[in-house]
Design a protein around this motif. Structure first.
Motif, PDB file in Angstrom:
ATOM      1  N   ARG A  64      38.375  42.643  55.791  1.00 60.52           N
ATOM      2  CA  ARG A  64      38.942  41.478  55.092  1.00 60.52           C
ATOM      3  C   ARG A  64      38.050  40.256  55.290  1.00 60.52           C
ATOM      4  O   ARG A  64      37.838  39.468  54.367  1.00 60.52           O
ATOM      5  CB  ARG A  64      40.358  41.221  55.611  1.00 60.52           C
ATOM      6  CG  ARG A  64      40.980  39.871  55.272  1.00 60.52           C
ATOM      7  CD  ARG A  64      41.069  39.647  53.783  1.00 60.52           C
ATOM      8  NE  ARG A  64      41.585  38.336  53.474  1.00 60.52           N
ATOM      9  CZ  ARG A  64      40.856  37.259  53.238  1.00 60.52           C
ATOM     10  NH1 ARG A  64      39.542  37.301  53.313  1.00 60.52           N
ATOM     11  NH2 ARG A  64      41.425  36.119  52.922  1.00 60.52           N
ATOM     12  N   GLN A  65      37.498  40.084  56.482  1.00 60.87           N
ATOM     13  CA  GLN A  65      36.645  38.920  56.761  1.00 60.87           C
ATOM     14  C   GLN A  65      35.314  39.009  56.023  1.00 60.87           C
ATOM     15  O   GLN A  65      34.666  37.989  55.803  1.00 60.87           O
ATOM     16  CB  GLN A  65      36.404  38.796  58.268  1.00 60.87           C
ATOM     17  CG  GLN A  65      37.644  38.378  59.029  1.00 60.87           C
ATOM     18  CD  GLN A  65      37.475  38.450  60.533  1.00 60.87           C
ATOM     19  OE1 GLN A  65      36.499  39.004  61.033  1.00 60.87           O
ATOM     20  NE2 GLN A  65      38.444  37.898  61.264  1.00 60.87           N
ATOM     21  N   ALA A  66      34.915  40.213  55.622  1.00 67.85           N
ATOM     22  CA  ALA A  66      33.654  40.373  54.885  1.00 67.85           C
ATOM     23  C   ALA A  66      33.789  39.968  53.424  1.00 67.85           C
ATOM     24  O   ALA A  66      32.787  39.749  52.742  1.00 67.85           O
ATOM     25  CB  ALA A  66      33.178  41.821  54.971  1.00 67.85           C
ATOM     26  N   LEU A  67      35.022  39.854  52.912  1.00 72.81           N
ATOM     27  CA  LEU A  67      35.236  39.468  51.511  1.00 72.81           C
ATOM     28  C   LEU A  67      35.068  37.960  51.343  1.00 72.81           C
ATOM     29  O   LEU A  67      35.548  37.179  52.159  1.00 72.81           O
ATOM     30  CB  LEU A  67      36.634  39.881  51.053  1.00 72.81           C
ATOM     31  CG  LEU A  67      36.927  41.377  51.014  1.00 72.81           C
ATOM     32  CD1 LEU A  67      38.382  41.614  50.634  1.00 72.81           C
ATOM     33  CD2 LEU A  67      36.010  42.085  50.049  1.00 72.81           C
ATOM     34  N   ARG A  68      34.414  37.562  50.273  1.00 74.02           N
ATOM     35  CA  ARG A  68      34.208  36.153  49.949  1.00 74.02           C
ATOM     36  C   ARG A  68      34.489  35.949  48.470  1.00 74.02           C
ATOM     37  O   ARG A  68      34.116  36.787  47.641  1.00 74.02           O
ATOM     38  CB  ARG A  68      32.756  35.738  50.218  1.00 74.02           C
ATOM     39  CG  ARG A  68      32.320  35.892  51.642  1.00 74.02           C
ATOM     40  CD  ARG A  68      32.793  34.686  52.475  1.00 74.02           C
ATOM     41  NE  ARG A  68      32.367  34.858  53.854  1.00 74.02           N
ATOM     42  CZ  ARG A  68      33.197  35.129  54.852  1.00 74.02           C
ATOM     43  NH1 ARG A  68      34.471  35.273  54.629  1.00 74.02           N
ATOM     44  NH2 ARG A  68      32.757  35.248  56.078  1.00 74.02           N
ATOM     45  N   PRO A  69      35.154  34.841  48.111  1.00 71.18           N
ATOM     46  CA  PRO A  69      35.324  34.547  46.684  1.00 71.18           C
ATOM     47  C   PRO A  69      33.960  34.458  46.006  1.00 71.18           C
ATOM     48  O   PRO A  69      32.995  33.962  46.582  1.00 71.18           O
ATOM     49  CB  PRO A  69      36.045  33.192  46.678  1.00 71.18           C
ATOM     50  CG  PRO A  69      36.737  33.134  48.002  1.00 71.18           C
ATOM     51  CD  PRO A  69      35.841  33.873  48.958  1.00 71.18           C
ATOM     52  N   MET A 115      32.426  37.290  44.884  1.00 70.97           N
ATOM     53  CA  MET A 115      31.814  38.626  44.933  1.00 70.97           C
ATOM     54  C   MET A 115      32.160  39.395  43.661  1.00 70.97           C
ATOM     55  O   MET A 115      33.198  39.156  43.036  1.00 70.97           O
ATOM     56  CB  MET A 115      32.320  39.411  46.140  1.00 70.97           C
ATOM     57  CG  MET A 115      31.924  38.850  47.476  1.00 70.97           C
ATOM     58  SD  MET A 115      32.650  39.814  48.803  1.00 70.97           S
ATOM     59  CE  MET A 115      31.207  40.578  49.475  1.00 70.97           C
ATOM     60  N   GLN A 150      30.905  44.928  44.627  1.00 72.81           N
ATOM     61  CA  GLN A 150      30.763  44.556  46.032  1.00 72.81           C
ATOM     62  C   GLN A 150      32.095  44.720  46.778  1.00 72.81           C
ATOM     63  O   GLN A 150      32.124  45.182  47.919  1.00 72.81           O
ATOM     64  CB  GLN A 150      30.270  43.108  46.147  1.00 72.81           C
ATOM     65  CG  GLN A 150      28.836  42.927  45.721  1.00 72.81           C
ATOM     66  CD  GLN A 150      28.442  41.458  45.682  1.00 72.81           C
ATOM     67  OE1 GLN A 150      29.232  40.593  45.275  1.00 72.81           O
ATOM     68  NE2 GLN A 150      27.197  41.175  46.092  1.00 72.81           N
ATOM     69  N   GLN A 210      40.778  35.536  44.429  1.00 71.45           N
ATOM     70  CA  GLN A 210      41.805  35.284  45.447  1.00 71.45           C
ATOM     71  C   GLN A 210      42.084  36.573  46.211  1.00 71.45           C
ATOM     72  O   GLN A 210      42.008  37.672  45.656  1.00 71.45           O
ATOM     73  CB  GLN A 210      43.078  34.784  44.768  1.00 71.45           C
ATOM     74  CG  GLN A 210      44.218  34.505  45.710  1.00 71.45           C
ATOM     75  CD  GLN A 210      45.494  34.133  44.957  1.00 71.45           C
ATOM     76  OE1 GLN A 210      45.475  33.925  43.744  1.00 71.45           O
ATOM     77  NE2 GLN A 210      46.588  34.056  45.671  1.00 71.45           N
TER      78      GLN A 210
END
Length: 182
Positions: A56-61, A63, A67, A115
């Motif tokens: 979850r922490q690897a996800l960035r708005p 992407m 990815q 989001q």
């Protein structure tokens, strides 16, 4: 006619008597059986994709969908009617462990991550720790006997028989297992 009725009556009486004795015998059986004796096997049920806190922490708005799919895997629910939403749900039920349920939903605008909505997610090490059942360890009894304890028991008959020499001698040769060719 009375003989036939007497025969039927005695047959019904005998059947009910046998049934009563059988049920009375079964009722006494419960005293030696506790609730843990006959536990049914409960299969482990795992459904969905586990998403850890690290994923979850690897996800960035911002992407792309590809990815996000590389990080989280294929979504459990990707509806045709909601193309801008992917749902990742995970549940596991194991015997002796409380059921665990986690949910992550990602929303896209076009092909870009906009989001992320999720439950409180455990890290991978926390999740593995939750899967282990806590076993109570009872005290192991002492299994060693002293020489004095062993002297209390008489020697067994089989040990006494082994010390005596055998009275029958073994043959010098044995017959052939297969007939000799002529």
């Amino acid at each position: 006619m009375t003989d036939l009725m007497t025969f039927r009556f005695s047959r019904v009486l005998l059947t009910s008597l046998l049934l009563g004795i059988s049920l009375a015998g079964c009722s006494g059986m419960s005293s030696g059986v506790n609730s843990d004796t006959f536990k049914p096997y409960v299969a482990e049920v795992v459904q969905g994709n586990f998403v850890s806190k690290e994923q979850r922490q690897a996800l960035r708005p911002g992407m792309s969908r590809a990815q996000v799919k590389d990080i989280l895997g294929t979504p459990l629910v990707a509806s045709v009617f909601h193309e801008d939403r992917w749902d990742y749900a995970f549940s596991i039920k194991r015997q002796g462990v409380a059921p665990q349920n986690f949910r992550v939903t990602v929303f896209f605008k076009g092909d870009v991550l906009a989001q992320i909505d999720n439950d409180e997610l455990p890290s991978e090490s926390e999740f593995v720790g939750r899967l282990v059942t806590k076993r109570t360890v009872s005290k192991v009894p002492n299994l060693q006997a002293s020489e004095e304890d062993l002297k209390k028991f008489p020697p067994s008959k089989s040990a006494a028989d082994n010390t005596r020499p055998s009275s029958t001698a073994l043959p010098a040769s044995y017959p052939a297992l297969e007939p000799t060719p002529r």
